[in-house]
Design a protein around this motif. Structure first.
Motif, PDB file in Angstrom:
ATOM      1  N   ASN A   1      50.384  60.282  63.294  1.00 26.54           N
ATOM      2  CA  ASN A   1      49.508  61.445  63.365  1.00 26.54           C
ATOM      3  C   ASN A   1      50.346  62.709  63.422  1.00 26.54           C
ATOM      4  O   ASN A   1      51.206  62.848  64.293  1.00 26.54           O
ATOM      5  CB  ASN A   1      48.598  61.341  64.600  1.00 26.54           C
ATOM      6  N   GLU A   2      50.094  63.615  62.488  1.00 28.96           N
ATOM      7  CA  GLU A   2      50.733  64.928  62.445  1.00 28.96           C
ATOM      8  C   GLU A   2      52.259  64.855  62.559  1.00 28.96           C
ATOM      9  O   GLU A   2      52.874  65.556  63.353  1.00 28.96           O
ATOM     10  CB  GLU A   2      50.151  65.842  63.520  1.00 28.96           C
ATOM     11  N   GLY A   3      52.861  63.983  61.773  1.00 32.59           N
ATOM     12  CA  GLY A   3      54.315  63.902  61.714  1.00 32.59           C
ATOM     13  C   GLY A   3      54.978  63.088  62.804  1.00 32.59           C
ATOM     14  O   GLY A   3      56.198  63.039  62.889  1.00 32.59           O
ATOM     15  N   LEU A   4      54.197  62.432  63.651  1.00 33.09           N
ATOM     16  CA  LEU A   4      54.753  61.652  64.750  1.00 33.09           C
ATOM     17  C   LEU A   4      54.316  60.192  64.626  1.00 33.09           C
ATOM     18  O   LEU A   4      53.128  59.883  64.656  1.00 33.09           O
ATOM     19  CB  LEU A   4      54.298  62.227  66.089  1.00 33.09           C
ATOM     20  N   LEU A   5      55.304  59.307  64.453  1.00 36.92           N
ATOM     21  CA  LEU A   5      55.042  57.874  64.398  1.00 36.92           C
ATOM     22  C   LEU A   5      55.174  57.316  65.805  1.00 36.92           C
ATOM     23  O   LEU A   5      56.195  57.518  66.467  1.00 36.92           O
ATOM     24  CB  LEU A   5      56.049  57.186  63.464  1.00 36.92           C
ATOM     25  N   ASN A   6      54.133  56.646  66.290  1.00 30.97           N
ATOM     26  CA  ASN A   6      54.130  56.041  67.627  1.00 30.97           C
ATOM     27  C   ASN A   6      53.991  54.537  67.493  1.00 30.97           C
ATOM     28  O   ASN A   6      53.109  54.049  66.782  1.00 30.97           O
ATOM     29  CB  ASN A   6      52.957  56.568  68.462  1.00 30.97           C
ATOM     30  N   ILE A   7      54.867  53.824  68.191  1.00 32.78           N
ATOM     31  CA  ILE A   7      54.799  52.364  68.200  1.00 32.78           C
ATOM     32  C   ILE A   7      54.685  51.917  69.652  1.00 32.78           C
ATOM     33  O   ILE A   7      55.506  52.299  70.498  1.00 32.78           O
ATOM     34  CB  ILE A   7      56.029  51.733  67.523  1.00 32.78           C
ATOM     35  N   HIS A   8      53.660  51.146  69.931  1.00 38.41           N
ATOM     36  CA  HIS A   8      53.374  50.646  71.277  1.00 38.41           C
ATOM     37  C   HIS A   8      53.811  49.187  71.335  1.00 38.41           C
ATOM     38  O   HIS A   8      53.288  48.347  70.604  1.00 38.41           O
ATOM     39  CB  HIS A   8      51.881  50.793  71.574  1.00 38.41           C
ATOM     40  N   LEU A   9      54.795  48.902  72.197  1.00 43.23           N
ATOM     41  CA  LEU A   9      55.336  47.548  72.340  1.00 43.23           C
ATOM     42  C   LEU A   9      54.964  47.015  73.719  1.00 43.23           C
ATOM     43  O   LEU A   9      55.672  47.269  74.705  1.00 43.23           O
ATOM     44  CB  LEU A   9      56.865  47.580  72.192  1.00 43.23           C
ATOM     45  N   PRO A  10      53.854  46.282  73.828  1.00 42.30           N
ATOM     46  CA  PRO A  10      53.425  45.800  75.148  1.00 42.30           C
ATOM     47  C   PRO A  10      54.350  44.713  75.692  1.00 42.30           C
ATOM     48  O   PRO A  10      54.910  43.919  74.934  1.00 42.30           O
ATOM     49  CB  PRO A  10      52.019  45.254  74.895  1.00 42.30           C
ATOM     50  N   LYS A  11      54.496  44.707  76.998  1.00 42.32           N
ATOM     51  CA  LYS A  11      55.313  43.683  77.663  1.00 42.32           C
ATOM     52  C   LYS A  11      54.472  42.436  77.906  1.00 42.32           C
ATOM     53  O   LYS A  11      53.248  42.522  78.060  1.00 42.32           O
ATOM     54  CB  LYS A  11      55.825  44.202  79.005  1.00 42.32           C
ATOM     55  N   LYS A  12      55.136  41.291  77.980  1.00 40.50           N
ATOM     56  CA  LYS A  12      54.459  40.057  78.359  1.00 40.50           C
ATOM     57  C   LYS A  12      54.010  40.182  79.809  1.00 40.50           C
ATOM     58  O   LYS A  12      54.596  40.933  80.592  1.00 40.50           O
ATOM     59  CB  LYS A  12      55.401  38.862  78.197  1.00 40.50           C
ATOM     60  N   GLU A  13      52.994  39.440  80.148  1.00 41.47           N
ATOM     61  CA  GLU A  13      52.400  39.551  81.491  1.00 41.47           C
ATOM     62  C   GLU A  13      53.433  39.327  82.590  1.00 41.47           C
ATOM     63  O   GLU A  13      53.463  40.057  83.576  1.00 41.47           O
ATOM     64  CB  GLU A  13      51.237  38.553  81.628  1.00 41.47           C
ATOM     65  N   GLU A  14      54.304  38.344  82.434  1.00 47.86           N
ATOM     66  CA  GLU A  14      55.283  38.050  83.484  1.00 47.86           C
ATOM     67  C   GLU A  14      56.367  39.131  83.595  1.00 47.86           C
ATOM     68  O   GLU A  14      57.062  39.220  84.601  1.00 47.86           O
ATOM     69  CB  GLU A  14      55.934  36.678  83.274  1.00 47.86           C
ATOM     70  N   ALA A  15      56.499  39.977  82.580  1.00 47.98           N
ATOM     71  CA  ALA A  15      57.525  41.024  82.614  1.00 47.98           C
ATOM     72  C   ALA A  15      56.992  42.359  83.134  1.00 47.98           C
ATOM     73  O   ALA A  15      57.771  43.269  83.394  1.00 47.98           O
ATOM     74  CB  ALA A  15      58.097  41.238  81.222  1.00 47.98           C
ATOM     75  N   LYS A  16      55.679  42.461  83.279  1.00 47.25           N
ATOM     76  CA  LYS A  16      55.104  43.717  83.748  1.00 47.25           C
ATOM     77  C   LYS A  16      55.503  43.975  85.192  1.00 47.25           C
ATOM     78  O   LYS A  16      55.582  43.049  86.006  1.00 47.25           O
ATOM     79  CB  LYS A  16      53.578  43.698  83.623  1.00 47.25           C
ATOM     80  N   GLN A  17      55.741  45.227  85.472  1.00 47.19           N
ATOM     81  CA  GLN A  17      56.159  45.622  86.814  1.00 47.19           C
ATOM     82  C   GLN A  17      54.993  45.467  87.785  1.00 47.19           C
ATOM     83  O   GLN A  17      53.900  45.966  87.546  1.00 47.19           O
ATOM     84  CB  GLN A  17      56.646  47.069  86.790  1.00 47.19           C
ATOM     85  N   LYS A  18      55.247  44.764  88.851  1.00 43.38           N
ATOM     86  CA  LYS A  18      54.219  44.548  89.878  1.00 43.38           C
ATOM     87  C   LYS A  18      54.269  45.694  90.882  1.00 43.38           C
ATOM     88  O   LYS A  18      55.340  46.231  91.171  1.00 43.38           O
ATOM     89  CB  LYS A  18      54.473  43.226  90.616  1.00 43.38           C
ATOM     90  N   PRO A  19      53.121  46.062  91.424  1.00 47.57           N
ATOM     91  CA  PRO A  19      53.125  47.127  92.429  1.00 47.57           C
ATOM     92  C   PRO A  19      53.818  46.654  93.713  1.00 47.57           C
ATOM     93  O   PRO A  19      53.836  45.460  94.030  1.00 47.57           O
ATOM     94  CB  PRO A  19      51.648  47.413  92.671  1.00 47.57           C
ATOM     95  N   ALA A  20      54.391  47.600  94.414  1.00 44.07           N
ATOM     96  CA  ALA A  20      55.054  47.266  95.686  1.00 44.07           C
ATOM     97  C   ALA A  20      54.013  46.787  96.695  1.00 44.07           C
ATOM     98  O   ALA A  20      52.869  47.240  96.693  1.00 44.07           O
ATOM     99  CB  ALA A  20      55.778  48.487  96.216  1.00 44.07           C
ATOM    100  N   ARG A  21      54.418  45.859  97.533  1.00 46.36           N
ATOM    101  CA  ARG A  21      53.495  45.376  98.573  1.00 46.36           C
ATOM    102  C   ARG A  21      54.275  45.218  99.877  1.00 46.36           C
ATOM    103  O   ARG A  21      55.480  45.019  99.882  1.00 46.36           O
ATOM    104  CB  ARG A  21      52.836  44.061  98.172  1.00 46.36           C
ATOM    105  N   LYS A  22      53.566  45.331 100.941  1.00 42.99           N
ATOM    106  CA  LYS A  22      54.177  45.222 102.259  1.00 42.99           C
ATOM    107  C   LYS A  22      54.138  43.778 102.723  1.00 42.99           C
ATOM    108  O   LYS A  22      53.125  43.091 102.559  1.00 42.99           O
ATOM    109  CB  LYS A  22      53.425  46.111 103.247  1.00 42.99           C
ATOM    110  N   ILE A  23      55.214  43.306 103.278  1.00 44.46           N
ATOM    111  CA  ILE A  23      55.301  41.940 103.776  1.00 44.46           C
ATOM    112  C   ILE A  23      55.287  41.974 105.293  1.00 44.46           C
ATOM    113  O   ILE A  23      56.082  42.666 105.914  1.00 44.46           O
ATOM    114  CB  ILE A  23      56.589  41.246 103.267  1.00 44.46           C
ATOM    115  N   GLN A  24      54.358  41.227 105.857  1.00 39.86           N
ATOM    116  CA  GLN A  24      54.215  41.148 107.301  1.00 39.86           C
ATOM    117  C   GLN A  24      55.214  40.163 107.871  1.00 39.86           C
ATOM    118  O   GLN A  24      55.483  39.109 107.285  1.00 39.86           O
ATOM    119  CB  GLN A  24      52.790  40.702 107.689  1.00 39.86           C
ATOM    120  N   ILE A  25      55.750  40.502 109.015  1.00 40.36           N
ATOM    121  CA  ILE A  25      56.689  39.627 109.700  1.00 40.36           C
ATOM    122  C   ILE A  25      55.904  38.747 110.647  1.00 40.36           C
ATOM    123  O   ILE A  25      55.103  39.216 111.445  1.00 40.36           O
ATOM    124  CB  ILE A  25      57.739  40.434 110.488  1.00 40.36           C
ATOM    125  N   SER A  26      56.138  37.443 110.599  1.00 37.01           N
ATOM    126  CA  SER A  26      55.389  36.528 111.485  1.00 37.01           C
ATOM    127  C   SER A  26      56.186  36.181 112.713  1.00 37.01           C
ATOM    128  O   SER A  26      57.352  36.341 112.825  1.00 37.01           O
ATOM    129  CB  SER A  26      54.995  35.276 110.733  1.00 37.01           C
TER     130      SER A  26
END
Length: 158
Positions: free
Chosen positions: A133-158
């Motif tokens: 579009n308008e002189g700009l070529l965009n290519i979207h390369l999706p990651k595999k599900e296992e490679a997607k960055q997971k959100p940070a989570r808090k780990i409780q100490i038992s």
């Protein structure tokens, strides 16, 4: 220190320690090979098309490739994937002819480029999409599900 020998008109040899009379061979060769070459040697001889600039951005779930290539159409591009190598190329030729009473003028132009990128194994090749579009070529390369960055989570100490 260089010892140069200059020969005056009377033919006698006189030693001098000055570099001002003649450059040394190494200085002369450095001068030839280290000076900037004329721009004609650095430019594309065809139509001036240079290798297009590319921006690559990684997000949590994809890689985004942006390439600035104004003046082209979607149909001018070839985008291929082979053995985890993404190839983006184009070939364009033009022929113009003008006829007048006493002359015919023909001009030919040809331009092309090819950029290749090695893709990480984390790219899901079947879901790659491209848009132009308008002189700009965009290519979207999706990651595999296992490679997607997971959100940070808090780990409780038992």
């Amino acid at each position: 220190m260089n010892n140069l020998v200059s020969v005056p008109k009377n033919g006698s040899l006189v030693k001098t320690d000055s570099d001002t009379n003649f450059p040394t061979w190494s200085n002369w060769l450095d001068e030839i090979f280290n000076r900037d070459l004329p721009s004609v040697f650095n430019s594309n001889f065809n139509t001036g098309m240079t290798l297009p600039k590319v921006n690559i951005k990684e997000t949590a779930d994809a890689y985004l490739v942006e390439m600035a290539v104004p003046g082209l159409k979607k149909s001018d591009f070839n985008i291929d994937i082979d053995n985890q190598v993404l190839s983006i190329s184009t070939e364009k030729s033009e022929e113009n002819e003008q006829k007048g009473e006493n002359y015919t003028r023909r001009e030919f132009g040809y331009s092309s480029f090819k950029r290749t990128f090695s893709l990480p194994e984390t790219v899901e090749e079947d879901k790659i999409k491209a848009s132009y579009n308008e002189g700009l070529l965009n290519i979207h390369l999706p990651k595999k599900e296992e490679a997607k960055q997971k959100p940070a989570r808090k780990i409780q100490i038992s």
